[in-house]
Motif scaffolding. Structure first.
Motif, PDB file in Angstrom:
ATOM      1  N   ASN A   8       0.751  -1.266  -0.105  1.00 33.48           N
ATOM      2  CA  ASN A   8       0.380  -0.267   0.151  1.00 33.48           C
ATOM      3  C   ASN A   8       0.872   1.620  -0.035  1.00 33.48           C
ATOM      4  OD1 ASN A   8      -2.384   1.618   0.277  1.00 33.48           O
ATOM      5  ND2 ASN A   8      -1.514   2.125   2.433  1.00 33.48           N
ATOM      6  N   SER A   9       0.325   1.840  -0.818  1.00 33.72           N
ATOM      7  CA  SER A   9       1.211   3.023  -1.277  1.00 33.72           C
ATOM      8  C   SER A   9       0.644   4.585  -1.223  1.00 33.72           C
ATOM      9  CB  SER A   9       2.505   3.617  -2.026  1.00 33.72           C
ATOM     10  OG  SER A   9       1.512   2.780  -3.136  1.00 33.72           O
ATOM     11  N   GLY A  10      -1.059   4.328  -0.779  1.00 30.07           N
ATOM     12  CA  GLY A  10      -1.871   5.342  -0.750  1.00 30.07           C
ATOM     13  C   GLY A  10      -1.969   6.132   0.537  1.00 30.07           C
ATOM     14  N   ASN A  11      -1.935   7.413   0.557  1.00 24.82           N
ATOM     15  CA  ASN A  11      -1.964   8.302   2.075  1.00 24.82           C
ATOM     16  C   ASN A  11      -3.809   7.734   1.920  1.00 24.82           C
ATOM     17  OD1 ASN A  11       0.973   8.608   1.272  1.00 24.82           O
ATOM     18  ND2 ASN A  11       0.236  10.486   0.341  1.00 24.82           N
ATOM     19  N   ILE A  23     -11.610   4.753  13.301  1.00 25.55           N
ATOM     20  CA  ILE A  23     -10.130   3.224  13.202  1.00 25.55           C
ATOM     21  C   ILE A  23      -9.426   4.413  11.601  1.00 25.55           C
ATOM     22  CG2 ILE A  23      -9.581   0.802  13.218  1.00 25.55           C
ATOM     23  CD1 ILE A  23     -12.001   0.527  15.106  1.00 25.55           C
ATOM     24  N   ILE A  24      -8.359   3.809  11.664  1.00 22.10           N
ATOM     25  CA  ILE A  24      -7.779   4.050  10.369  1.00 22.10           C
ATOM     26  C   ILE A  24      -6.215   3.161  10.029  1.00 22.10           C
ATOM     27  CG2 ILE A  24      -6.869   6.209   9.264  1.00 22.10           C
ATOM     28  CD1 ILE A  24      -8.337   7.591  10.927  1.00 22.10           C
ATOM     29  N   SER A  25      -6.115   2.691   9.263  1.00 21.57           N
ATOM     30  CA  SER A  25      -5.152   1.770   8.915  1.00 21.57           C
ATOM     31  C   SER A  25      -4.707   2.011   7.883  1.00 21.57           C
ATOM     32  CB  SER A  25      -5.559   0.140   9.640  1.00 21.57           C
ATOM     33  OG  SER A  25      -6.196  -0.566   9.185  1.00 21.57           O
ATOM     34  N   GLY A  26      -3.184   1.716   7.177  1.00 23.26           N
ATOM     35  CA  GLY A  26      -2.903   1.173   6.086  1.00 23.26           C
ATOM     36  C   GLY A  26      -3.122  -0.019   5.751  1.00 23.26           C
ATOM     37  N   GLY A  42       2.517   4.221   3.060  1.00 23.71           N
ATOM     38  CA  GLY A  42       0.788   5.372   2.826  1.00 23.71           C
ATOM     39  C   GLY A  42       1.749   6.333   4.462  1.00 23.71           C
ATOM     40  N   LYS A  43       0.787   7.560   3.931  1.00 24.89           N
ATOM     41  CA  LYS A  43       0.794   8.780   5.042  1.00 24.89           C
ATOM     42  C   LYS A  43      -0.214   8.378   5.345  1.00 24.89           C
ATOM     43  CE  LYS A  43       1.865  12.727   6.364  1.00 24.89           C
ATOM     44  NZ  LYS A  43       2.469  14.525   5.892  1.00 24.89           N
ATOM     45  N   ILE A  44      -1.125   8.274   6.849  1.00 21.89           N
ATOM     46  CA  ILE A  44      -1.850   8.488   7.136  1.00 21.89           C
ATOM     47  C   ILE A  44      -2.080  10.092   8.427  1.00 21.89           C
ATOM     48  CG2 ILE A  44      -3.907   7.191   9.065  1.00 21.89           C
ATOM     49  CD1 ILE A  44      -2.863   5.094   8.738  1.00 21.89           C
ATOM     50  N   SER A  45      -2.432  10.485   7.889  1.00 25.39           N
ATOM     51  CA  SER A  45      -2.640  11.888   8.576  1.00 25.39           C
ATOM     52  C   SER A  45      -4.711  12.702   9.388  1.00 25.39           C
ATOM     53  CB  SER A  45      -1.876  13.605   7.648  1.00 25.39           C
ATOM     54  OG  SER A  45      -2.817  13.206   6.258  1.00 25.39           O
ATOM     55  N   THR A  46      -4.372  12.905   9.849  1.00 27.53           N
ATOM     56  CA  THR A  46      -6.050  13.231  11.025  1.00 27.53           C
ATOM     57  C   THR A  46      -5.995  14.669  11.315  1.00 27.53           C
ATOM     58  OG1 THR A  46      -8.192  13.199  12.012  1.00 27.53           O
ATOM     59  CG2 THR A  46      -6.195  12.091  12.924  1.00 27.53           C
ATOM     60  N   THR A  47      -6.773  15.639  11.337  1.00 22.15           N
ATOM     61  CA  THR A  47      -6.605  16.819  11.610  1.00 22.15           C
ATOM     62  C   THR A  47      -8.257  16.743  12.203  1.00 22.15           C
ATOM     63  OG1 THR A  47      -7.289  17.795   9.985  1.00 22.15           O
ATOM     64  CG2 THR A  47      -4.875  18.136  10.358  1.00 22.15           C
ATOM     65  N   ALA A  48      -8.845  15.653  12.129  1.00 27.52           N
ATOM     66  CA  ALA A  48      -9.824  15.785  12.530  1.00 27.52           C
ATOM     67  C   ALA A  48     -10.666  15.715  14.373  1.00 27.52           C
ATOM     68  CB  ALA A  48     -11.277  14.943  11.891  1.00 27.52           C
ATOM     69  N   THR A  49     -11.722  16.640  14.567  1.00 30.69           N
ATOM     70  CA  THR A  49     -12.257  16.075  15.559  1.00 30.69           C
ATOM     71  C   THR A  49     -12.937  15.048  16.257  1.00 30.69           C
ATOM     72  OG1 THR A  49     -12.683  19.107  16.685  1.00 30.69           O
ATOM     73  CG2 THR A  49     -13.429  17.319  18.039  1.00 30.69           C
ATOM     74  N   HIS A  50     -12.320  13.830  16.770  1.00 28.47           N
ATOM     75  CA  HIS A  50     -12.800  12.918  17.335  1.00 28.47           C
ATOM     76  C   HIS A  50     -14.018  12.892  17.983  1.00 28.47           C
ATOM     77  CE1 HIS A  50     -10.677  10.870  13.709  1.00 28.47           C
ATOM     78  NE2 HIS A  50      -9.665  12.421  14.090  1.00 28.47           N
ATOM     79  N   THR A  51     -15.210  12.647  18.422  1.00 32.17           N
ATOM     80  CA  THR A  51     -15.831  12.204  19.836  1.00 32.17           C
ATOM     81  C   THR A  51     -15.739  11.119  20.458  1.00 32.17           C
ATOM     82  OG1 THR A  51     -17.665  11.120  18.430  1.00 32.17           O
ATOM     83  CG2 THR A  51     -17.761  13.686  18.162  1.00 32.17           C
ATOM     84  N   GLY A  52     -15.069  10.290  20.330  1.00 34.87           N
ATOM     85  CA  GLY A  52     -15.255   8.514  20.081  1.00 34.87           C
ATOM     86  C   GLY A  52     -13.533   8.378  19.821  1.00 34.87           C
ATOM     87  N   ALA A  53     -13.241   7.160  20.821  1.00 36.08           N
ATOM     88  CA  ALA A  53     -12.091   6.951  20.561  1.00 36.08           C
ATOM     89  C   ALA A  53     -11.128   6.747  18.884  1.00 36.08           C
ATOM     90  CB  ALA A  53     -11.670   5.569  21.690  1.00 36.08           C
ATOM     91  N   LEU A  54      -9.775   7.394  19.406  1.00 32.95           N
ATOM     92  CA  LEU A  54      -9.519   7.360  17.215  1.00 32.95           C
ATOM     93  C   LEU A  54      -8.132   5.904  18.002  1.00 32.95           C
ATOM     94  CD1 LEU A  54      -8.844   8.214  14.563  1.00 32.95           C
ATOM     95  CD2 LEU A  54      -7.203  10.227  16.257  1.00 32.95           C
ATOM     96  N   GLN A  55      -7.872   4.684  16.413  1.00 29.58           N
ATOM     97  CA  GLN A  55      -7.047   4.242  16.452  1.00 29.58           C
ATOM     98  C   GLN A  55      -6.444   4.108  15.848  1.00 29.58           C
ATOM     99  OE1 GLN A  55      -7.248   0.109  19.609  1.00 29.58           O
ATOM    100  NE2 GLN A  55      -8.868   0.121  17.862  1.00 29.58           N
ATOM    101  N   ALA A  57      -3.070   3.179  13.479  1.00 31.96           N
ATOM    102  CA  ALA A  57      -2.009   2.432  12.194  1.00 31.96           C
ATOM    103  C   ALA A  57      -1.772   1.593  11.558  1.00 31.96           C
ATOM    104  CB  ALA A  57      -2.003   0.809  13.210  1.00 31.96           C
ATOM    105  N   GLY A  58      -0.047   1.722  10.969  1.00 30.73           N
ATOM    106  CA  GLY A  58       0.177   1.788   9.148  1.00 30.73           C
ATOM    107  C   GLY A  58       0.242   0.671   9.250  1.00 30.73           C
ATOM    108  N   ILE A  59      -0.458  -0.865  10.043  1.00 30.93           N
ATOM    109  CA  ILE A  59      -0.338  -1.887   9.630  1.00 30.93           C
ATOM    110  C   ILE A  59      -2.144  -2.668   9.926  1.00 30.93           C
ATOM    111  CG2 ILE A  59       0.590  -4.180   8.960  1.00 30.93           C
ATOM    112  CD1 ILE A  59       2.875  -2.827   7.673  1.00 30.93           C
ATOM    113  N   VAL A  60      -2.313  -2.699  11.176  1.00 28.95           N
ATOM    114  CA  VAL A  60      -3.837  -2.892  11.021  1.00 28.95           C
ATOM    115  C   VAL A  60      -4.574  -2.649  12.675  1.00 28.95           C
ATOM    116  CG1 VAL A  60      -2.754  -4.947  12.196  1.00 28.95           C
ATOM    117  CG2 VAL A  60      -4.823  -5.248  11.872  1.00 28.95           C
ATOM    118  N   ALA A  61      -5.408  -2.215  12.911  1.00 29.19           N
ATOM    119  CA  ALA A  61      -5.895  -1.932  13.723  1.00 29.19           C
ATOM    120  C   ALA A  61      -6.348  -3.035  14.794  1.00 29.19           C
ATOM    121  CB  ALA A  61      -7.097  -0.652  13.310  1.00 29.19           C
ATOM    122  N   SER A  62      -6.873  -3.770  14.646  1.00 20.15           N
ATOM    123  CA  SER A  62      -7.505  -4.699  15.415  1.00 20.15           C
ATOM    124  C   SER A  62      -7.585  -6.701  15.100  1.00 20.15           C
ATOM    125  CB  SER A  62      -8.954  -4.534  15.913  1.00 20.15           C
ATOM    126  OG  SER A  62      -9.673  -4.975  14.924  1.00 20.15           O
TER     127      SER A  62
END
Length: 176
Positions: A8-11, A23-26, A42-55, A57-62
């Protein structure tokens, strides 16, 4: 289940306001089994306001039963600059193993992605902020064999009055 020979090379970019857990993962959001011969740049970025938990990972979230990773590499940067209103877990491979998977094994796995976490966490007494080159948090057995982390890990979260724990580590934060 097995994920094998994936590149994966997508951002991924998340902005605005997100209600509920994010939940965000590559590579995969959830898998039980094995991940073999996989590369995420791939780069993962967030500038959002998250009302719940934020996880994040570059590979796998859970994983819910257990996971083996063999010859997996993450060189994708993780850039988190958000207002987090619950738990925050960020890692190059897997953000959290909190009473879910029975085991995690990393063999010949390498993280070189820059992990930068800034922003604020507020709201509940259970708020935590965990950042690690491999895992953000674990309270289960983890095996590392022939693995390395050369990516810089920065957790500059401004602790709100409700943050319970803040952990920053090159490999992973541990708890009991």
């Amino acid at each position: 289940k097995t994920i094998t020979h994936i590149v994966n090379s997508g951002n991924i970019t998340v902005s605005g306001s997100v209600d509920g857990e994010t939940i965000i993962s590559g590579i995969a959001n959830s898998i039980s089994g094995a991940i073999t011969d996989v590369l995420n740049s791939g780069k993962i970025s967030t500038t959002a306001t998250h009302t719940g938990a934020l996880q994040v990972a570059g590979i796998v979230a859970s994983s819910f039963t257990g996971l083996n990773m063999l010859r997996v590499n993450n060189s994708g940067d993780l850039d988190i600059n958000s207002d987090i209103q619950n738990a925050l877990r960020v890692a190059g491979f897997w953000p959290s193993n909190n009473n879910t998977a029975n085991y995690v094994t990393f063999t010949d796995c390498h993280n070189s992605g820059y992990i930068n976490v800034v922003g604020t966490t507020t709201t509940t007494a259970n708020n935590v902020s965990h950042t690690g080159g491999f895992m953000g948090y674990t309270n289960k057995p983890v095996t590392l064999d022939g693995c390395s982390n050369s990516g810089k890990v920065v957790n500059g979260v401004e602790k709100g009055i409700y943050v319970k724990r803040n952990c920053n580590a090159g490999y992973f934060c541990v708890g009991g």
